[in-house]
Design an enzyme around this catalytic site. Structure first.
Site, PDB file in Angstrom:
ATOM      1  CD  GLN A   1      15.806 -25.931 -16.260  1.00  0.00           C
ATOM      2  OE1 GLN A   1      16.205 -25.276 -15.299  1.00  0.00           O
ATOM      3  NE2 GLN A   1      16.566 -26.150 -17.328  1.00  0.00           N
TER       4      GLN A   1
ATOM      5  CB  ALA B   1      21.228 -31.278 -18.624  1.00  0.00           C
ATOM      6  CG  HIS B   2      23.395 -28.544 -16.576  1.00  0.00           C
ATOM      7  ND1 HIS B   2      22.649 -27.398 -16.625  1.00  0.00           N
ATOM      8  CD2 HIS B   2      23.892 -28.723 -17.831  1.00  0.00           C
ATOM      9  CE1 HIS B   2      22.672 -26.893 -17.838  1.00  0.00           C
ATOM     10  NE2 HIS B   2      23.429 -27.685 -18.595  1.00  0.00           N
TER      11      HIS B   2
ATOM     12  CE1 TYR C   1      22.123 -28.810 -10.224  1.00  0.00           C
ATOM     13  CE2 TYR C   1      20.516 -28.058 -11.832  1.00  0.00           C
ATOM     14  CZ  TYR C   1      21.517 -27.777 -10.917  1.00  0.00           C
ATOM     15  OH  TYR C   1      21.899 -26.481 -10.695  1.00  0.00           O
TER      16      TYR C   1
ATOM     17  NE  ARG D   1      19.370 -26.556 -21.150  1.00  0.00           N
ATOM     18  CZ  ARG D   1      19.966 -25.421 -20.826  1.00  0.00           C
ATOM     19  NH1 ARG D   1      20.058 -25.054 -19.564  1.00  0.00           N
ATOM     20  NH2 ARG D   1      20.461 -24.636 -21.757  1.00  0.00           N
TER      21      ARG D   1
ATOM     22  CG  HIS E   1      17.489 -29.281 -15.406  1.00  0.00           C
ATOM     23  ND1 HIS E   1      18.489 -29.826 -16.176  1.00  0.00           N
ATOM     24  CD2 HIS E   1      18.024 -28.161 -14.843  1.00  0.00           C
ATOM     25  CE1 HIS E   1      19.578 -29.076 -16.080  1.00  0.00           C
ATOM     26  NE2 HIS E   1      19.318 -28.056 -15.283  1.00  0.00           N
TER      27      HIS E   1
END
Length: 378
Positions: A106, A173-174, A176, A222, A171
């Site tokens: 990732q 998501a979240h 970032y 993601r 990545h």
């Protein structure tokens, strides 16, 4: 999803991009903090990753590798920006492959959810608005800086592939950096990288398209399907934004949440729903026809088998449950008692002041705690 289901679903061998997995179960990606800043990995770190590798695991996800020094999520994160820093990752890939386990790496940029206190460098974001948890004063990326970020993601994907990664996860998501572009809640730009959904997804399209051309059909993403904010990402937005990337994506990993002072759904409390994103995962899988991975409060092999047998996802990812009992999947078929995750929260190692990932039940990690000098108290 009950009703007498067996563990038969755990015997599937899903095809993810150009890679066939020996089992439909993976270790979820998390930033372990086990790599040195030079990319090395010690005996304890290698033993940690080896502990999960057996014939019941299909995929080992190595999470949290930054594409640039300013994008490290915390001071324990490693930046994979040149080949010399890939030797530890190469050892992890070799270790996993020896057990028949494939590896997904990732790659990320933490954006506004990091800062000088962690990286020693200024933070950047889609829009110059601080993270409600981290604070700080991120600067909005210029068009030239965005182009450089795209280059960095593609370059890191190439490094990961050369190190032995079977799959590479972008990545987004979240909360970032890339997630910050996708969400209308955090992207108020008025140029070609902001505004409507197509423009907000432009940076991800550029990264995935170029990375796919560079390393082949091994690029996954993601993405959030839930953000508890006005204008936050929804399953419909994720589906619409990724529709034109269907032929270039090996898989889509479903998740939700961003740094917030409200309840945490990135690492959700066990009191929240089990298989938190199962409905959204099933919808994305049906609508886009791309293999889907799911994590989020999946705590038993039986629940994983149920999700697989009901075609909710192609791969189920365990995080805390495998951290607490790396032999959980073997135990499920041999009758040995499984050590459950007790939701103690110590795996959130950075907030506890630990130098790397920790669980009081993990056989490699448990003995290490006595050697640490904690940076802060609980």
């Amino acid at each position: 999803m009950g009703g007498g289901l067996t563990l038969d679903g755990l015997n599937r061998q899903p095809q993810i991009g150009n890679t066939r997995l020996q089992a439909p179960i993976g270790l979820a990606p998390f930033n372990s903090g086990m790599f040195g800043q030079d990319g090395s990995i010690g005996t304890d770190g290698l033993s940690f990753y080896r502990s999960f590798c057996n014939d019941r695991l299909g995929l080992l996800c190595v999470g949290g590798l930054a594409v640039a020094a300013a994008g490290r999520a915390n001071r324990s994160s490693m930046c994979l920006d040149r080949d010399e820093r890939a030797h530890g990752l190469r050892l992890v890939c070799e270790t996993a492959h020896a057990a028949g386990v494939k590896v997904a790496v990732q790659i990320e940029h933490a954006g506004r959810q990091t800062g000088p206190h962690e990286t020693g460098l200024p933070s950047v974001a889609a829009t110059a608005a601080p993270c409600p948890v981290v604070g700080g004063s991120p600067s909005a990326l210029s068009l030239g800086e965005i182009s450089l970020i795209v280059d960095q993601f593609v370059h890191t994907a190439e490094i990961a592939a050369r190190a032995g990664a079977d799959l590479i996860e972008v990545h987004a998501a979240h909360g970032y950096l890339l997630s910050g572009f996708l969400s209308a809640a955090t992207n108020t730009r008025q140029d070609r990288y902001g505004g409507n959904l197509e423009r907000r997804f432009r940076i991800v399209h550029e990264i995935v398209t170029r990375a796919h051309a560079a390393v082949g059909h091994r690029i996954g993403i993601r993405i959030n399907v839930h953000e508890d904010l006005p204008g936050g990402m929804t399953p419909d937005q994720a589906i619409a934004g990724l529709r034109n990337l269907r032929t270039k994506l090996a898989y889509i990993s479903i998740s939700g949440g961003m740094y917030t002072r409200a309840r945490d759904v990135i690492i959700p409390r066990r009191t929240l729903s089990r298989a938190l994103w199962r409905d959204q995962a099933a919808t994305v899988r049906t609508e886009l026809g791309v293999p889907v991975m799911i994590a989020g409060n999946i705590d038993t092999p039986e629940l994983a088998a149920s999700l697989l047998e009901h075609n909710v996802s192609d791969v189920v990812l365990f995080g805390r449950s495998l951290l607490a009992d790396p032999d959980m999947l073997i135990s499920a078929t041999t009758g040995r008692q499984i050590q459950p995750c007790t939701d103690c929260g110590q795996c959130k190692y950075h907030t506890k002041g630990y130098p790397h990932i920790y669980c009081p039940f993990h056989p490699t990690l448990r003995p290490l705690r006595s050697t640490w000098k904690r940076r802060r108290t609980d």
